[in-house]
Design a protein around this motif. Structure first.
Motif, PDB file in Angstrom:
ATOM      1  N   MET A  59       0.840  -1.196   0.000  1.00 10.82           N
ATOM      2  CA  MET A  59       0.000   0.000   0.000  1.00 10.82           C
ATOM      3  C   MET A  59       0.880   1.253   0.000  1.00 10.82           C
ATOM      4  N   ASN A  60       0.297   2.349  -0.371  1.00 14.44           N
ATOM      5  CA  ASN A  60       1.078   3.586  -0.368  1.00 14.44           C
ATOM      6  C   ASN A  60       1.004   4.242   0.989  1.00 14.44           C
ATOM      7  N   ASP A  61       1.542   5.436   1.088  1.00 16.81           N
ATOM      8  CA  ASP A  61       1.584   6.119   2.366  1.00 16.81           C
ATOM      9  C   ASP A  61       0.224   6.647   2.795  1.00 16.81           C
ATOM     10  N   GLN A  62      -0.821   6.458   1.941  1.00 24.31           N
ATOM     11  CA  GLN A  62      -2.168   6.871   2.296  1.00 24.31           C
ATOM     12  C   GLN A  62      -2.934   5.741   2.969  1.00 24.31           C
ATOM     13  N   THR A  63      -2.258   4.618   3.286  1.00 26.74           N
ATOM     14  CA  THR A  63      -2.948   3.450   3.778  1.00 26.74           C
ATOM     15  C   THR A  63      -3.729   3.766   5.046  1.00 26.74           C
ATOM     16  N   ALA A  64      -4.979   3.347   5.093  1.00 22.18           N
ATOM     17  CA  ALA A  64      -5.830   3.597   6.242  1.00 22.18           C
ATOM     18  C   ALA A  64      -5.451   2.658   7.375  1.00 22.18           C
ATOM     19  N   PRO A  65      -5.684   3.019   8.639  1.00 21.40           N
ATOM     20  CA  PRO A  65      -5.376   2.160   9.759  1.00 21.40           C
ATOM     21  C   PRO A  65      -6.263   0.938   9.773  1.00 21.40           C
ATOM     22  N   VAL A  66      -5.700  -0.160  10.218  1.00 13.23           N
ATOM     23  CA  VAL A  66      -6.442  -1.410  10.312  1.00 13.23           C
ATOM     24  C   VAL A  66      -7.150  -1.454  11.651  1.00 13.23           C
ATOM     25  N   THR A  67      -8.370  -1.979  11.675  1.00  9.59           N
ATOM     26  CA  THR A  67      -9.141  -2.114  12.896  1.00  9.59           C
ATOM     27  C   THR A  67      -8.992  -3.527  13.422  1.00  9.59           C
ATOM     28  N   ALA A  68      -8.568  -3.653  14.656  1.00  9.03           N
ATOM     29  CA  ALA A  68      -8.386  -4.967  15.249  1.00  9.03           C
ATOM     30  C   ALA A  68      -9.715  -5.536  15.691  1.00  9.03           C
ATOM     31  N   ALA A  69      -9.694  -6.805  16.123  1.00  7.33           N
ATOM     32  CA  ALA A  69     -10.927  -7.468  16.509  1.00  7.33           C
ATOM     33  C   ALA A  69     -11.572  -6.843  17.726  1.00  7.33           C
ATOM     34  N   ASP A  70     -10.816  -6.181  18.582  1.00  6.82           N
ATOM     35  CA  ASP A  70     -11.404  -5.554  19.762  1.00  6.82           C
ATOM     36  C   ASP A  70     -11.923  -4.165  19.493  1.00  6.82           C
ATOM     37  N   GLY A  71     -11.865  -3.734  18.221  1.00  4.16           N
ATOM     38  CA  GLY A  71     -12.436  -2.426  17.874  1.00  4.16           C
ATOM     39  C   GLY A  71     -11.461  -1.293  17.950  1.00  4.16           C
ATOM     40  N   GLN A  72     -10.230  -1.543  18.423  1.00  4.71           N
ATOM     41  CA  GLN A  72      -9.244  -0.479  18.543  1.00  4.71           C
ATOM     42  C   GLN A  72      -8.506  -0.301  17.233  1.00  4.71           C
ATOM     43  N   VAL A 124      -6.402   5.096  -5.223  1.00  3.11           N
ATOM     44  CA  VAL A 124      -6.048   3.861  -4.533  1.00  3.11           C
ATOM     45  C   VAL A 124      -6.534   3.845  -3.086  1.00  3.11           C
ATOM     46  N   LYS A 125      -6.710   5.032  -2.487  1.00  5.75           N
ATOM     47  CA  LYS A 125      -7.061   5.093  -1.072  1.00  5.75           C
ATOM     48  C   LYS A 125      -8.333   4.313  -0.740  1.00  5.75           C
ATOM     49  N   PRO A 126      -9.454   4.486  -1.494  1.00  2.00           N
ATOM     50  CA  PRO A 126     -10.649   3.690  -1.158  1.00  2.00           C
ATOM     51  C   PRO A 126     -10.394   2.192  -1.242  1.00  2.00           C
ATOM     52  N   LEU A 127      -9.627   1.771  -2.273  1.00  2.00           N
ATOM     53  CA  LEU A 127      -9.305   0.349  -2.394  1.00  2.00           C
ATOM     54  C   LEU A 127      -8.471  -0.124  -1.212  1.00  2.00           C
ATOM     55  N   THR A 128      -7.525   0.720  -0.789  1.00  2.00           N
ATOM     56  CA  THR A 128      -6.698   0.368   0.361  1.00  2.00           C
ATOM     57  C   THR A 128      -7.539   0.194   1.610  1.00  2.00           C
ATOM     58  N   GLU A 129      -8.472   1.125   1.814  1.00  2.00           N
ATOM     59  CA  GLU A 129      -9.329   1.040   2.991  1.00  2.00           C
ATOM     60  C   GLU A 129     -10.186  -0.215   2.954  1.00  2.00           C
ATOM     61  N   GLU A 130     -10.697  -0.552   1.772  1.00  2.00           N
ATOM     62  CA  GLU A 130     -11.516  -1.756   1.656  1.00  2.00           C
ATOM     63  C   GLU A 130     -10.690  -3.005   1.954  1.00  2.00           C
ATOM     64  N   ILE A 131      -9.461  -3.031   1.436  1.00  2.00           N
ATOM     65  CA  ILE A 131      -8.602  -4.200   1.687  1.00  2.00           C
ATOM     66  C   ILE A 131      -8.259  -4.316   3.165  1.00  2.00           C
ATOM     67  N   LEU A 143       4.469  14.861 -12.347  1.00  2.00           N
ATOM     68  CA  LEU A 143       4.524  13.572 -11.676  1.00  2.00           C
ATOM     69  C   LEU A 143       3.911  13.654 -10.285  1.00  2.00           C
ATOM     70  N   ARG A 144       4.076  14.806  -9.634  1.00  2.00           N
ATOM     71  CA  ARG A 144       3.443  14.991  -8.326  1.00  2.00           C
ATOM     72  C   ARG A 144       1.922  14.926  -8.447  1.00  2.00           C
ATOM     73  N   ARG A 145       1.409  15.560  -9.481  1.00  2.00           N
ATOM     74  CA  ARG A 145      -0.041  15.545  -9.678  1.00  2.00           C
ATOM     75  C   ARG A 145      -0.526  14.137  -9.983  1.00  2.00           C
ATOM     76  N   VAL A 146       0.257  13.402 -10.793  1.00  2.00           N
ATOM     77  CA  VAL A 146      -0.115  12.016 -11.082  1.00  2.00           C
ATOM     78  C   VAL A 146      -0.101  11.190  -9.805  1.00  2.00           C
ATOM     79  N   ARG A 147       0.920  11.414  -8.969  1.00  2.23           N
ATOM     80  CA  ARG A 147       1.003  10.675  -7.720  1.00  2.23           C
ATOM     81  C   ARG A 147      -0.194  10.950  -6.825  1.00  2.23           C
ATOM     82  N   GLN A 148      -0.603  12.219  -6.753  1.00  3.01           N
ATOM     83  CA  GLN A 148      -1.755  12.575  -5.930  1.00  3.01           C
ATOM     84  C   GLN A 148      -3.027  11.942  -6.476  1.00  3.01           C
ATOM     85  N   ASP A 149      -3.173  11.975  -7.802  1.00  7.48           N
ATOM     86  CA  ASP A 149      -4.361  11.374  -8.411  1.00  7.48           C
ATOM     87  C   ASP A 149      -4.405   9.871  -8.150  1.00  7.48           C
ATOM     88  N   VAL A 150      -3.243   9.214  -8.291  1.00  9.33           N
ATOM     89  CA  VAL A 150      -3.194   7.774  -8.045  1.00  9.33           C
ATOM     90  C   VAL A 150      -3.514   7.468  -6.580  1.00  9.33           C
TER      91      VAL A 150
END
Length: 451
Positions: A1-14, A226-233, A215-222
């Protein structure tokens, strides 16, 4: 994942922060390009400056030496042998510094067996005569024979007409002039190349920054894509981990719950008990309810992953009302409140929770059950009231334990409220027991996330 990866939620909700990774992106690429450009710019400027310094310094020294040679040749051309056999000039030197003491410009003519003919500027000093060469070529070199006054000397051996003596003509001049010129040259080169290097570095940085801007703009667009997909994964991974943990826990709980009924049946069969059939029937019902309870939790956990789970509370209540009316003909079930309220719960799980609550109210009440649907901010409260005896406040928490029953005269296994609480908590809801102000019996308040 990239540096925008969302935090993972553990089984205890934290929330569990993802492992930190070394930043690598356009910023790192920009820094590397600037560092490489700075290295090559510095290297090339140092090499170019060193080479230019050598060339210009030699040019200054060569020009200085040419002037000395010119004066030396002019002095030789004006020399002749006098009546006494000594060298003399047929015309005085053109440079007046030859007659000024310690002026920094000197000449000297010396020969073997003859008196030395010095310039007046030497005063009481004499140039050193060394046997460095035995030819008639011009030789130029540096000398430190005078303290505090480095010299540049040009000399040549000549045999003048009318004399058999090899005369050495020497012209010397202080190096202060060429040393000052070389020093000034090097200072000018240093600051010029320093300013040029700074300018080139700034230009390289600007070119790199603006060149990589697309390239910065492309990186931001990517990253945005990717962020929603990362969060879903991440949610999927967390859910899978939680399901595995829930499965292990429920397997252990189910095994423990079935162990006691199986032990009772085994003991009764071993002892040839006369009520074996009744024991088997009774314990089989207990085991079935235990299996139903854990299956309900497992289904709820499995369906909770769906973010689109929606159920209309009113539709579920009407279905439960029809079922309870058929089972308990002497009980009246009334429902009221918001008919459009929805909760983020699967319909099957909502039916099971409401069915347990309404059935308990019909079974243990005095004949009236009143259900109210009330939106409450981000929750929907479902109030189930009966006109029974109620439950004392100190016993309300204990009633949620599996198998806990306050009225043993009526059939049941004591799993209804435990199932309701477990399923409600899986969906982020809760259930509390209170006293009904209108009917005087028990009020069960089921709060579920609004849809």
């Amino acid at each position: 994942m990239n540096d925008q990866t969302a935090p993972v939620t553990a089984a205890d909700g934290q929330a569990v922060a993802p492992p930190k990774r070394k930043a690598s992106g356009v910023g790192s690429l920009t820094r590397r390009m600037i560092v490489v450009a700075a290295f090559w710019i510095t290297t090339l400027l140092l090499l170019g400056g060193f080479g230019l310094d050598r060339v210009l310094s030699r040019s200054i020294v060569q020009n200085f030496d040419d002037q000395l040679k010119y004066v030396l040749n002019a002095m030789i051309a004006a020399s002749e042998i006098g009546p006494d056999g000594e060298v003399r000039f047929n015309r005085p030197p053109a440079d007046q510094r030859f007659i000024e003491p310690y002026s920094g410009v000197y000449f000297q003519v010396s020969g073997e067996g003859a008196d030395t003919f010095p310039s007046r500027s030497l005063w009481d000093r004499r140039l050193r005569v060394q046997d460095r060469h035995q030819d008639i070529d011009v030789h130029t070199y540096d000398s430190d024979e005078f303290d505090g006054e480095p010299l540049r000397i040009s000399e040549r051996d000549v045999i003048l007409p009318g004399s058999k003596v090899r005369w050495r003509f020497q012209v010397a001049q202080s190096r202060e002039m060429i040393d000052a010129q070389i020093k000034q040259l090097r200072s000018t080169l240093f600051w010029s190349f320093f300013a040029l290097g700074i300018g080139l570095l700034i230009l390289a940085a600007l070119q790199t920054f603006y060149g990589l801007w697309p390239l910065r703009r492309v990186r931001q667009d990517v990253a945005d894509e990717v962020k929603p997909l990362t969060e879903e994964i991440n949610q999927l991974l967390a859910h899978s981990e939680e399901q595995a943990e829930e499965a292990r826990r429920h397997a252990g709980n189910l095994a423990h719950a079935l162990k006691t009924p199986l032990t009772v049946i085994t003991n009764a069969a071993t002892a040839d008990a006369p009520d074996l059939s009744e024991t088997v029937r009774r314990e089989a019902i207990v085991m079935r309810r235990q299996v139903d309870h854990h299956l309900a939790r497992a289904r709820a956990i499995g369906r909770r992953a769906s973010a689109h789970a929606r159920a209309t509370v009113w539709d579920s209540l009407e279905s439960v009302q029809r079922a309870v009316d058929r089972l308990y003909e002497n009980v009246t079930v009334d429902i009221a409140g918001d008919k459009t309220a929805q909760v983020r719960v699967e319909r099957q799980d909502l039916d099971e929770m409401l069915g347990n609550l309404v059935e308990n109210a019909a079974k243990y009440g005095g004949g009236r059950v009143f259900v109210t649907v009330e939106p409450n901010g981000g929750l929907v409260d479902i109030l189930v009231e009966d006109d029974g005896k109620g439950i004392p406040a100190q016993q309300r928490e204990a009633i949620f334990q599996r198998g806990a029953r306050l009225d043993t005269d009526k059939p049941g296994t004591g799993l209804g409220l435990a199932i309701v609480r477990d399923v409600a908590e899986i969906y982020g809801g809760k259930i509390t027991l209170e006293e009904s102000e209108d009917l005087g019996g028990l009020l069960a308040r089921l709060s579920l996330p609004a849809g």
